[in-house]
Design a protein around this motif. Sequence first.
Motif, PDB file in Angstrom:
ATOM      1  N   VAL A 146      -6.482  -1.001  -4.792  1.00  0.00           N
ATOM      2  CA  VAL A 146      -6.708  -0.214  -6.014  1.00  0.00           C
ATOM      3  C   VAL A 146      -5.778  -0.664  -7.131  1.00  0.00           C
ATOM      4  O   VAL A 146      -6.136  -0.624  -8.317  1.00  0.00           O
ATOM      5  CB  VAL A 146      -6.517   1.292  -5.710  1.00  0.00           C
ATOM      6  CG1 VAL A 146      -6.492   2.103  -7.004  1.00  0.00           C
ATOM      7  CG2 VAL A 146      -7.618   1.795  -4.791  1.00  0.00           C
ATOM      8  N   LEU A 147      -4.582  -1.101  -6.756  1.00  0.00           N
ATOM      9  CA  LEU A 147      -3.588  -1.468  -7.764  1.00  0.00           C
ATOM     10  C   LEU A 147      -3.732  -2.909  -8.260  1.00  0.00           C
ATOM     11  O   LEU A 147      -2.826  -3.427  -8.894  1.00  0.00           O
ATOM     12  CB  LEU A 147      -2.178  -1.275  -7.185  1.00  0.00           C
ATOM     13  CG  LEU A 147      -1.824   0.143  -6.752  1.00  0.00           C
ATOM     14  CD1 LEU A 147      -0.379   0.217  -6.289  1.00  0.00           C
ATOM     15  CD2 LEU A 147      -2.082   1.141  -7.875  1.00  0.00           C
ATOM     16  N   ASP A 188       3.652  -8.594  -7.511  1.00  0.00           N
ATOM     17  CA  ASP A 188       3.621  -8.871  -6.075  1.00  0.00           C
ATOM     18  C   ASP A 188       4.855  -8.336  -5.361  1.00  0.00           C
ATOM     19  O   ASP A 188       4.760  -7.842  -4.230  1.00  0.00           O
ATOM     20  CB  ASP A 188       3.486 -10.383  -5.831  1.00  0.00           C
ATOM     21  CG  ASP A 188       2.123 -10.918  -6.240  1.00  0.00           C
ATOM     22  OD1 ASP A 188       1.190 -10.101  -6.412  1.00  0.00           O
ATOM     23  OD2 ASP A 188       1.988 -12.152  -6.388  1.00  0.00           O
ATOM     24  N   ASP A 189       6.031  -8.438  -6.003  1.00  0.00           N
ATOM     25  CA  ASP A 189       7.246  -7.973  -5.341  1.00  0.00           C
ATOM     26  C   ASP A 189       7.235  -6.453  -5.178  1.00  0.00           C
ATOM     27  O   ASP A 189       7.727  -5.908  -4.191  1.00  0.00           O
ATOM     28  CB  ASP A 189       8.496  -8.433  -6.095  1.00  0.00           C
ATOM     29  CG  ASP A 189       8.497  -8.024  -7.552  1.00  0.00           C
ATOM     30  OD1 ASP A 189       7.445  -7.552  -8.040  1.00  0.00           O
ATOM     31  OD2 ASP A 189       9.538  -8.187  -8.223  1.00  0.00           O
ATOM     32  N   PHE A 190       6.643  -5.743  -6.136  1.00  0.00           N
ATOM     33  CA  PHE A 190       6.526  -4.288  -6.009  1.00  0.00           C
ATOM     34  C   PHE A 190       5.542  -3.934  -4.896  1.00  0.00           C
ATOM     35  O   PHE A 190       5.797  -3.009  -4.099  1.00  0.00           O
ATOM     36  CB  PHE A 190       6.066  -3.673  -7.337  1.00  0.00           C
ATOM     37  CG  PHE A 190       5.966  -2.177  -7.299  1.00  0.00           C
ATOM     38  CD1 PHE A 190       7.103  -1.393  -7.330  1.00  0.00           C
ATOM     39  CD2 PHE A 190       4.732  -1.543  -7.213  1.00  0.00           C
ATOM     40  CE1 PHE A 190       7.023  -0.005  -7.276  1.00  0.00           C
ATOM     41  CE2 PHE A 190       4.636  -0.161  -7.167  1.00  0.00           C
ATOM     42  CZ  PHE A 190       5.786   0.608  -7.196  1.00  0.00           C
ATOM     43  N   ILE A 191       4.451  -4.653  -4.811  1.00  0.00           N
ATOM     44  CA  ILE A 191       3.472  -4.428  -3.750  1.00  0.00           C
ATOM     45  C   ILE A 191       4.125  -4.617  -2.383  1.00  0.00           C
ATOM     46  O   ILE A 191       3.940  -3.818  -1.456  1.00  0.00           O
ATOM     47  CB  ILE A 191       2.272  -5.382  -3.897  1.00  0.00           C
ATOM     48  CG1 ILE A 191       1.531  -5.110  -5.217  1.00  0.00           C
ATOM     49  CG2 ILE A 191       1.338  -5.261  -2.712  1.00  0.00           C
ATOM     50  CD1 ILE A 191       0.865  -3.778  -5.295  1.00  0.00           C
ATOM     51  N   ALA A 192       4.907  -5.692  -2.245  1.00  0.00           N
ATOM     52  CA  ALA A 192       5.596  -5.949  -0.978  1.00  0.00           C
ATOM     53  C   ALA A 192       6.595  -4.833  -0.668  1.00  0.00           C
ATOM     54  O   ALA A 192       6.765  -4.441   0.494  1.00  0.00           O
ATOM     55  CB  ALA A 192       6.305  -7.301  -1.035  1.00  0.00           C
ATOM     56  N   TYR A 207      -6.874  10.818  -9.070  1.00  0.00           N
ATOM     57  CA  TYR A 207      -6.284  11.544 -10.198  1.00  0.00           C
ATOM     58  C   TYR A 207      -4.802  11.232 -10.329  1.00  0.00           C
ATOM     59  O   TYR A 207      -4.312  10.892 -11.421  1.00  0.00           O
ATOM     60  CB  TYR A 207      -6.517  13.039  -9.982  1.00  0.00           C
ATOM     61  CG  TYR A 207      -5.867  13.949 -11.001  1.00  0.00           C
ATOM     62  CD1 TYR A 207      -6.387  14.098 -12.282  1.00  0.00           C
ATOM     63  CD2 TYR A 207      -4.743  14.711 -10.654  1.00  0.00           C
ATOM     64  CE1 TYR A 207      -5.799  14.962 -13.200  1.00  0.00           C
ATOM     65  CE2 TYR A 207      -4.159  15.583 -11.559  1.00  0.00           C
ATOM     66  CZ  TYR A 207      -4.687  15.701 -12.832  1.00  0.00           C
ATOM     67  OH  TYR A 207      -4.107  16.550 -13.741  1.00  0.00           O
ATOM     68  N   LEU A 208      -4.062  11.320  -9.214  1.00  0.00           N
ATOM     69  CA  LEU A 208      -2.630  11.035  -9.259  1.00  0.00           C
ATOM     70  C   LEU A 208      -2.353   9.583  -9.601  1.00  0.00           C
ATOM     71  O   LEU A 208      -1.466   9.276 -10.405  1.00  0.00           O
ATOM     72  CB  LEU A 208      -1.985  11.372  -7.921  1.00  0.00           C
ATOM     73  CG  LEU A 208      -1.588  12.815  -7.658  1.00  0.00           C
ATOM     74  CD1 LEU A 208      -0.923  12.936  -6.301  1.00  0.00           C
ATOM     75  CD2 LEU A 208      -0.662  13.344  -8.747  1.00  0.00           C
ATOM     76  N   LEU A 209      -3.093   8.670  -8.984  1.00  0.00           N
ATOM     77  CA  LEU A 209      -2.880   7.246  -9.260  1.00  0.00           C
ATOM     78  C   LEU A 209      -3.078   6.938 -10.734  1.00  0.00           C
ATOM     79  O   LEU A 209      -2.403   6.071 -11.298  1.00  0.00           O
ATOM     80  CB  LEU A 209      -3.834   6.408  -8.409  1.00  0.00           C
ATOM     81  CG  LEU A 209      -3.483   6.294  -6.924  1.00  0.00           C
ATOM     82  CD1 LEU A 209      -4.616   5.620  -6.172  1.00  0.00           C
ATOM     83  CD2 LEU A 209      -2.184   5.517  -6.737  1.00  0.00           C
ATOM     84  N   SER A 210      -3.976   7.694 -11.372  1.00  0.00           N
ATOM     85  CA  SER A 210      -4.276   7.454 -12.790  1.00  0.00           C
ATOM     86  C   SER A 210      -3.183   7.979 -13.709  1.00  0.00           C
ATOM     87  O   SER A 210      -3.114   7.573 -14.877  1.00  0.00           O
ATOM     88  CB  SER A 210      -5.601   8.123 -13.161  1.00  0.00           C
ATOM     89  OG  SER A 210      -6.657   7.633 -12.372  1.00  0.00           O
TER      90      SER A 210
END
Length: 475
Positions: free
Chosen positions: A84-85, A91-95, A113-116
């Motif tokens: 979704v992101l 990439d470092d944040f995803i990891a 809703y929260l993700l938005s």
Amino acid sequence: MTADAPKSSTSLPVVADGGRSRPTEREHRDKPPVDPATLIHRELVGDEFWRSIPAYREIDEATFLDYRWQMKHSVTKVAKLLEVLQDLAHDDFIADIREGFHHAPMAVRVSPYLLSLIDWSDPYKDPIRRQFIPTNSELLPDHPKLDLDSLHELADAPVPGLTHRYPDKALFLALDTCPVYCRFCTRSYAVGLDTDEVEKVSLKPNNTRWDRVYEYIASRPELEDIVISGGDAYNLRSDHIRAIGERLLAMPNIRRLRFATKGPAVMPQKILTDHAWIDSLTDIVEQGRKLHKEVCLHTHFNHPNELTQITERAMNKLFERGITVRNQSVLQRGVNDTTAAMGLLVKRLSHLNVHPYYVYMHDLVKGVDNLRTRLQTALDIEKNIRGMTAGFNTPTFVTDAPGGGGKRDVHSYDWYDRVTGVSVYRSPNVDPNRYYCYFDPIDLLPEAGRARWADPAQHDAIIAEAIETAKHRPS
């Protein structure tokens, strides 16, 4: 009265501190009005803000407001969250997220809703992201006095799923699921799926378990107030809401019911589009009113960014139906631990007819010491927001005393050692002979306090010293 007797007067000369006269009526009248631009508590996010998320770019308003779509598309797997992101996070944040969930006590469940509402241009600082999506880089060691069930709810449960601690109130844990899973949940011992860190206690909704709860409540004439929680009352079916409400309202001893849910903060769409659920709640509220019994909704907003124009529509619907809504926040580092953030939250809740009721000190929960604050933070914020709005819209800051002491006003400690971070409370209506200790996060203590906690041999002495000081302080 003699001719030279002093005449009576309806006004008295009043002089303010330092000999300065108080403002005259004209000076009060000429006080300039507040600049409307400063009334930011009335400014709520609107438009189609969710379209900023690539995965929701083509979602129209009717779809986004459908609670069934929100539930179906809530992210329940880390891989799906990362999908979704796409194009939103580095990439470092995803990891960092991937590794964070590996060590988290709570499973992932986050609504679209929260993700938005998360600011993905600066996700590390975002107050909503911090509550629901862990990163490994933020993790701190758990406090050595942490207990998975720090409030001892299981120890105070005469039957599974019912905590009876206070004389006239009990907590009914009707189920063990929620519309989203909060990192800081005090019931991480039961709520959600098992994780790499925690194997959960099961509190599934079923009539056999519930019947044991009802039998106990009916057998205790002192019980008057029942909180229906979990998990989350949002995840009870509409027929469950009706069945639980009617069964409890039929008991002569019960005077008050509170359905507890974080739902309005994380999925207000349900109130707008799950007509069967909201109608069941409304019917129970109305039945209670006819029986002269109170039925309320208790919810859980933590940051002003969680209140949007969708929230406003949902709260207006509850208000129109005569449903009282009270809010219970958790004080969290980097979320609402400043006067500005908490003050704006209180004002915004009040604007939407949600009564700010409690602000809890963050419980000692596994894996989230980076979200906890010092007790001093609560003392300072409470002082600064009092008088900001009406007293009935000013929350009480409380410590839910570890070990089962129950809720204590943060100011009511018998002793607070700001070096070791130990605050000591008594709870006469729970156990008049016990002392209960809350512990500040170690990383925020002065060097001397951190050094003492670094030595396991000092731990019992630290606590014993604090309790002994509390015992001998003059009342």
